[in-house]
Write an enzyme that holds these catalytic residues in place. Structure first.
Site, PDB file in Angstrom:
ATOM      1  N   GLU A 181      26.882 -56.955  27.590  1.00  0.00           N
ATOM      2  CA  GLU A 181      27.451 -58.121  26.914  1.00  0.00           C
ATOM      3  C   GLU A 181      26.514 -58.604  25.813  1.00  0.00           C
ATOM      4  O   GLU A 181      26.952 -59.076  24.776  1.00  0.00           O
ATOM      5  CB  GLU A 181      27.602 -59.275  27.900  1.00  0.00           C
ATOM      6  CG  GLU A 181      28.559 -59.051  29.002  1.00  0.00           C
ATOM      7  CD  GLU A 181      28.516 -60.252  29.935  1.00  0.00           C
ATOM      8  OE1 GLU A 181      29.545 -60.898  30.068  1.00  0.00           O
ATOM      9  OE2 GLU A 181      27.449 -60.533  30.495  1.00  0.00           O
ATOM     10  N   GLY A 214      33.759 -60.730  40.919  1.00  0.00           N
ATOM     11  CA  GLY A 214      34.761 -60.127  41.792  1.00  0.00           C
ATOM     12  C   GLY A 214      35.832 -61.165  42.112  1.00  0.00           C
ATOM     13  O   GLY A 214      35.514 -62.306  42.438  1.00  0.00           O
ATOM     14  N   MET A 268      26.850 -63.660  41.144  1.00  0.00           N
ATOM     15  CA  MET A 268      25.496 -63.749  41.686  1.00  0.00           C
ATOM     16  C   MET A 268      24.568 -64.731  40.953  1.00  0.00           C
ATOM     17  O   MET A 268      23.371 -64.752  41.238  1.00  0.00           O
ATOM     18  CB  MET A 268      24.864 -62.340  41.703  1.00  0.00           C
ATOM     19  CG  MET A 268      25.683 -61.353  42.527  1.00  0.00           C
ATOM     20  SD  MET A 268      25.077 -59.660  42.498  1.00  0.00           S
ATOM     21  CE  MET A 268      23.551 -59.818  43.399  1.00  0.00           C
ATOM     22  N   GLU A 269      25.081 -65.511  40.019  1.00  0.00           N
ATOM     23  CA  GLU A 269      24.174 -66.355  39.220  1.00  0.00           C
ATOM     24  C   GLU A 269      24.624 -67.804  38.998  1.00  0.00           C
ATOM     25  O   GLU A 269      23.775 -68.707  38.923  1.00  0.00           O
ATOM     26  CB  GLU A 269      23.950 -65.736  37.812  1.00  0.00           C
ATOM     27  CG  GLU A 269      23.319 -64.365  37.793  1.00  0.00           C
ATOM     28  CD  GLU A 269      24.318 -63.232  37.971  1.00  0.00           C
ATOM     29  OE1 GLU A 269      25.536 -63.496  37.811  1.00  0.00           O
ATOM     30  OE2 GLU A 269      23.910 -62.110  38.294  1.00  0.00           O
ATOM     31  N   ASP A 297      36.353 -56.577  39.359  1.00  0.00           N
ATOM     32  CA  ASP A 297      36.652 -55.891  40.634  1.00  0.00           C
ATOM     33  C   ASP A 297      37.260 -56.926  41.568  1.00  0.00           C
ATOM     34  O   ASP A 297      37.297 -58.108  41.258  1.00  0.00           O
ATOM     35  CB  ASP A 297      35.348 -55.308  41.228  1.00  0.00           C
ATOM     36  CG  ASP A 297      34.282 -56.373  41.415  1.00  0.00           C
ATOM     37  OD1 ASP A 297      33.460 -56.544  40.518  1.00  0.00           O
ATOM     38  OD2 ASP A 297      34.300 -57.084  42.435  1.00  0.00           O
TER      39      ASP A 297
HETATM   40  N1  SAH Z   1      25.311 -52.593  36.751  1.00  0.00           N
HETATM   41  C1  SAH Z   1      24.749 -53.876  36.399  1.00  0.00           C
HETATM   42  C2  SAH Z   1      24.397 -54.699  37.619  1.00  0.00           C
HETATM   43  C3  SAH Z   1      25.566 -55.186  38.304  1.00  0.00           C
HETATM   44  S1  SAH Z   1      25.189 -56.355  39.515  1.00  0.00           S
HETATM   45  C4  SAH Z   1      23.533 -53.680  35.576  1.00  0.00           C
HETATM   46  O1  SAH Z   1      22.931 -52.665  35.681  1.00  0.00           O
HETATM   47  O2  SAH Z   1      23.184 -54.626  34.852  1.00  0.00           O
HETATM   48  C5  SAH Z   1      26.672 -57.210  39.495  1.00  0.00           C
HETATM   49  C6  SAH Z   1      26.840 -58.254  38.425  1.00  0.00           C
HETATM   50  O3  SAH Z   1      28.206 -58.537  38.311  1.00  0.00           O
HETATM   51  C7  SAH Z   1      26.169 -59.573  38.766  1.00  0.00           C
HETATM   52  O4  SAH Z   1      25.705 -60.147  37.588  1.00  0.00           O
HETATM   53  C8  SAH Z   1      27.285 -60.400  39.414  1.00  0.00           C
HETATM   54  O5  SAH Z   1      27.216 -61.740  38.986  1.00  0.00           O
HETATM   55  C9  SAH Z   1      28.572 -59.773  38.941  1.00  0.00           C
HETATM   56  N2  SAH Z   1      29.571 -59.358  39.948  1.00  0.00           N
HETATM   57  C10 SAH Z   1      30.685 -58.643  39.629  1.00  0.00           C
HETATM   58  N3  SAH Z   1      31.394 -58.362  40.733  1.00  0.00           N
HETATM   59  C11 SAH Z   1      30.734 -58.892  41.779  1.00  0.00           C
HETATM   60  C12 SAH Z   1      30.964 -58.874  43.194  1.00  0.00           C
HETATM   61  N4  SAH Z   1      32.002 -58.248  43.719  1.00  0.00           N
HETATM   62  N5  SAH Z   1      30.063 -59.491  43.997  1.00  0.00           N
HETATM   63  C13 SAH Z   1      28.981 -60.123  43.463  1.00  0.00           C
HETATM   64  N6  SAH Z   1      28.706 -60.141  42.130  1.00  0.00           N
HETATM   65  C14 SAH Z   1      29.562 -59.534  41.284  1.00  0.00           C
END
Ligand code: SAH
Length: 250
Positions: free
Chosen positions: A13, A79, A193-194, A217
């Site tokens: 992003e 998600g 997660m943030e 997802d």
């Molecule tokens: N592939 C990414 C890391 C992904 S971690 C990289 O390398 O940068 C997942 C990220 O997507 C986190 O920032 C979280 O906020 C979000 N996220 C998306 N789907 C999620 C889910 N099912 N559970 C928790 N966080 C999710």
């Protein structure tokens, strides 16, 4: 003029957002790159928060303490939890809860100790303006993302939702855990997660905060399927278009 901060959780992003800034210059601090510039005439600081609550909280604190930002907007993916919150939809947060906070029996489950609350609301005016920008994006998704890609990823007619978003230090990727979260917090639209960490920091400093997430997802057994492709080909483009629209209309 105090700058507006845009925080993103993922590199994909950030790349697009950075290239949209004029007069961009970057400062390194606390293992973060803060890029300052202007966008549609507004002073902006962009930063990659990295993943998880601690990384998000330290980044938000640096934005406030060191860059004196007047507000923080968070963009990223999440998600979907509630029924009808599908891949390709946008969720604008009206409030956040840390779903993994549990200091019971000393405090009520989910309550953040010494705050007397589990729910941290976002700023009403900022949230409303993000929602308006989000509606503009989903009205014509083919303008930003290739239609064949959307079709492949089963994105049909994306929608905008507004409501409760959960945060925790876990990538939720089993249907069982998703169901547990839905039963515990039936109003929750999405999980990430943030956001709740940034909401708590902004509450402490009285800085307006808003957040928008693209649903990548369904936080279920299929959560990792197409996750990276979705981020590269859909979410990163939505984010750029959405933040550009939002900036242009401020
Ligand atoms: N592939 C990414 C890391 C992904 S971690 C990289 O390398 O940068 C997942 C990220 O997507 C986190 O920032 C979280 O906020 C979000 N996220 C998306 N789907 C999620 C889910 N099912 N559970 C928790 N966080 C999710």
């Amino acid at each position: 003029m105090r700058p507006i901060a845009i925080m993103a959780a993922m590199q994909e992003e950030m790349v697009g957002l950075r290239s949209a800034l004029q007069g961009a210059r970057t400062i390194l601090s606390g293992a973060r790159q803060f890029t300052m510039g202007t966008w549609h005439g507004h002073h902006v600081v962009l930063v990659l928060s990295r993943v998880g609550k601690v990384a998000a909280a330290t980044t938000a604190t640096a934005l406030i303490e060191r860059f004196d930002v007047n507000s923080i907007v968070f963009t990223g993916v999440a998600g979907g939890l509630a029924e009808g919150v599908n891949v390709g939809d946008l969720v604008v947060a009206t409030e956040f809860v840390q779903h993994d906070m549990d200091a019971s029996p000393l405090f009520a489950p989910l309550e953040v100790p010494l705050y007397g609350r589990a729910h941290f609301p976002t700023d009403i005016a900022l949230t409303q303006s993000l929602k308006t920008a989000a509606q503009g994006i989903v009205r014509n998704p083919g303008q930003w993302v290739d239609m064949d890609t959307l079709h492949d990823l089963h994105v049909r007619s994306p929608k905008v939702h507004a409501g409760l978003v959960l945060s925790g230090d876990r990538f939720v990727s089993t249907s069982t855990e998703s169901q547990v979260l839905q039963q515990r917090l039936p109003l929750a639209l999405a999980v990430e997660m943030e956001g709740a960490a940034v909401a708590q920091v902004c509450h402490d400093y009285d800085v307006p905060f808003a957040a928008v997430r693209t649903i990548s997802d369904r936080a279920d057994d299929g959560a990792t399927h197409d996750f990276n492709r979705f981020i590269h080909e859909v979410a990163s483009r939505y984010t750029c278009a959405l933040m550009g629209t939002w900036m242009a209309n401020r």
